[in-house]
Motif scaffolding. Structure first.
Motif, PDB file in Angstrom:
ATOM      1  N   PRO A  66      16.497   4.684  11.984  1.00  0.00           N
ATOM      2  CA  PRO A  66      17.096   5.833  12.668  1.00  0.00           C
ATOM      3  C   PRO A  66      18.480   6.232  12.140  1.00  0.00           C
ATOM      4  CG  PRO A  66      17.222   3.887  14.054  1.00  0.00           C
ATOM      5  CD  PRO A  66      16.398   3.526  12.848  1.00  0.00           C
ATOM      6  N   MET A  67      19.100   5.382  11.348  1.00  0.00           N
ATOM      7  CA  MET A  67      20.429   5.693  10.820  1.00  0.00           C
ATOM      8  C   MET A  67      20.397   6.017   9.323  1.00  0.00           C
ATOM      9  SD  MET A  67      22.037   5.510  13.580  1.00  0.00           S
ATOM     10  CE  MET A  67      23.709   5.692  13.039  1.00  0.00           C
ATOM     11  N   SER A  68      19.233   6.148   8.752  1.00  0.00           N
ATOM     12  CA  SER A  68      19.095   6.384   7.322  1.00  0.00           C
ATOM     13  C   SER A  68      19.580   7.775   6.925  1.00  0.00           C
ATOM     14  CB  SER A  68      17.634   6.231   6.900  1.00  0.00           C
ATOM     15  OG  SER A  68      17.471   6.615   5.549  1.00  0.00           O
ATOM     16  N   LEU A  69      20.123   7.870   5.737  1.00  0.00           N
ATOM     17  CA  LEU A  69      20.540   9.160   5.185  1.00  0.00           C
ATOM     18  C   LEU A  69      19.339  10.060   4.892  1.00  0.00           C
ATOM     19  CD1 LEU A  69      23.226   7.846   2.678  1.00  0.00           C
ATOM     20  CD2 LEU A  69      23.642   8.978   4.870  1.00  0.00           C
ATOM     21  N   LEU A  70      18.170   9.483   4.798  1.00  0.00           N
ATOM     22  CA  LEU A  70      16.958  10.244   4.515  1.00  0.00           C
ATOM     23  C   LEU A  70      16.323  10.837   5.780  1.00  0.00           C
ATOM     24  CD1 LEU A  70      15.302   7.785   1.985  1.00  0.00           C
ATOM     25  CD2 LEU A  70      16.260  10.030   1.468  1.00  0.00           C
ATOM     26  N   LEU A  71      16.837  10.479   6.940  1.00  0.00           N
ATOM     27  CA  LEU A  71      16.220  10.897   8.199  1.00  0.00           C
ATOM     28  C   LEU A  71      16.047  12.412   8.334  1.00  0.00           C
ATOM     29  CD1 LEU A  71      14.925   9.831  10.750  1.00  0.00           C
ATOM     30  CD2 LEU A  71      17.174   9.939  11.845  1.00  0.00           C
ATOM     31  N   PRO A  72      17.027  13.244   7.954  1.00  0.00           N
ATOM     32  CA  PRO A  72      16.800  14.690   8.068  1.00  0.00           C
ATOM     33  C   PRO A  72      15.599  15.166   7.246  1.00  0.00           C
ATOM     34  CG  PRO A  72      19.129  14.252   7.756  1.00  0.00           C
ATOM     35  CD  PRO A  72      18.407  12.952   7.561  1.00  0.00           C
ATOM     36  N   ARG A  73      15.432  14.637   6.052  1.00  0.00           N
ATOM     37  CA  ARG A  73      14.298  15.025   5.214  1.00  0.00           C
ATOM     38  C   ARG A  73      12.982  14.534   5.816  1.00  0.00           C
ATOM     39  NH1 ARG A  73      16.273  17.747   1.357  1.00  0.00           N
ATOM     40  NH2 ARG A  73      18.302  17.269   0.527  1.00  0.00           N
ATOM     41  N   VAL A  74      13.009  13.349   6.389  1.00  0.00           N
ATOM     42  CA  VAL A  74      11.819  12.806   7.041  1.00  0.00           C
ATOM     43  C   VAL A  74      11.421  13.691   8.217  1.00  0.00           C
ATOM     44  CG1 VAL A  74      11.003  10.860   8.441  1.00  0.00           C
ATOM     45  CG2 VAL A  74      12.183  10.435   6.282  1.00  0.00           C
ATOM     46  N   CYS A  75      12.401  14.088   9.021  1.00  0.00           N
ATOM     47  CA  CYS A  75      12.114  14.967  10.170  1.00  0.00           C
ATOM     48  C   CYS A  75      11.539  16.297   9.703  1.00  0.00           C
ATOM     49  CB  CYS A  75      13.378  15.202  10.993  1.00  0.00           C
ATOM     50  SG  CYS A  75      13.914  13.760  11.931  1.00  0.00           S
ATOM     51  N   PHE A  76      12.109  16.857   8.643  1.00  0.00           N
ATOM     52  CA  PHE A  76      11.635  18.143   8.146  1.00  0.00           C
ATOM     53  C   PHE A  76      10.192  18.029   7.647  1.00  0.00           C
ATOM     54  CE2 PHE A  76      11.292  21.951   5.628  1.00  0.00           C
ATOM     55  CZ  PHE A  76      12.069  22.863   6.327  1.00  0.00           C
ATOM     56  N   MET A  77       9.920  16.979   6.865  1.00  0.00           N
ATOM     57  CA  MET A  77       8.563  16.771   6.353  1.00  0.00           C
ATOM     58  C   MET A  77       7.567  16.567   7.488  1.00  0.00           C
ATOM     59  SD  MET A  77       9.112  14.293   3.018  1.00  0.00           S
ATOM     60  CE  MET A  77       7.383  13.894   2.899  1.00  0.00           C
ATOM     61  N   ARG A  78       7.961  15.786   8.480  1.00  0.00           N
ATOM     62  CA  ARG A  78       7.051  15.509   9.595  1.00  0.00           C
ATOM     63  C   ARG A  78       6.773  16.782  10.392  1.00  0.00           C
ATOM     64  NH1 ARG A  78       3.005  14.701  11.868  1.00  0.00           N
ATOM     65  NH2 ARG A  78       2.657  13.129  13.458  1.00  0.00           N
ATOM     66  N   ALA A  79       7.804  17.606  10.555  1.00  0.00           N
ATOM     67  CA  ALA A  79       7.618  18.871  11.269  1.00  0.00           C
ATOM     68  C   ALA A  79       6.639  19.771  10.524  1.00  0.00           C
ATOM     69  CB  ALA A  79       8.968  19.570  11.442  1.00  0.00           C
ATOM     70  N   GLU A  80       6.727  19.800   9.209  1.00  0.00           N
ATOM     71  CA  GLU A  80       5.799  20.604   8.410  1.00  0.00           C
ATOM     72  C   GLU A  80       4.358  20.132   8.613  1.00  0.00           C
ATOM     73  OE1 GLU A  80       6.309  23.358   6.435  1.00  0.00           O
ATOM     74  OE2 GLU A  80       8.408  23.395   7.052  1.00  0.00           O
TER      75      GLU A  80
END
Length: 165
Positions: free
Chosen positions: A69-83
């Motif tokens: 939950p604290m990873s720098l990659l989290l925003p990209r993960v959220c965006f990909m999952r939303a897609e």
């Protein structure tokens, strides 16, 4: 990979792909600093998505969000999952993740894209509010021209609908 991407950006500064290469290099470098495990999980999800295994990619992305939950990659993960949610016919779940990303990481380069994606899946009134928010929060966004054009189009359609009533 970091060296190759950085070298490409240095050798071809005027290329349309130079910024993407440099951004990817920085993303990988930052991810390696924090730990290899999140990057490996992210790569696994991306590879599954490329192979057309959306369910496996979704599972990997969900696991990533839970484990890192604290990873720098989290925003990209959220965006990909939303897609993926959107492709699976779940626009509410997609919009929820995009809004989460935009509110939790307002300075991230994906924040205006996330708000834009929510606006695209919303009704005219909500879309208008979201486009206004993007214009107000991100005036220097590289895609602000597109956002302004969409804002004007939505506003015009609302005015036309009000005039027809």
């Amino acid at each position: 990979a970091v060296d190759s991407l950085s070298r490409f950006a240095e050798l071809h500064p005027w290329s349309e792909d130079a910024n993407d290469a440099l951004e990817t290099a920085m993303l990988v470098k930052e991810a390696l600093i924090e730990d290899r495990a999140p990057l490996d999980c992210f790569r696994e999800a991306g590879a599954a998505l490329v192979r057309g295994k959306r369910e496996a990619a979704a599972d990997s992305l969900d696991a990533f969000r839970e484990r890192y939950p604290m990873s720098l990659l989290l925003p990209r993960v959220c965006f990909m999952r939303a897609e993926i949610h959107l492709e699976d016919g779940e626009p509410e779940a997609a919009a929820g993740l995009w809004m989460e990303l935009a509110e939790a990481f307002p300075l991230h380069d994906l924040a205006p894209r996330a708000l834009e994606r929510v606006a695209e899946t919303s009704g005219p009134d909500e879309a208008l509010e979201l486009y206004e928010k993007i214009i107000e929060r991100y005036p220097d966004d590289p895609f602000i021209g597109r956002i302004r054009a969409r804002y004007i189009a939505v506003r015009k359609s609302i005015e036309e609908d009000d005039g027809a009533d």
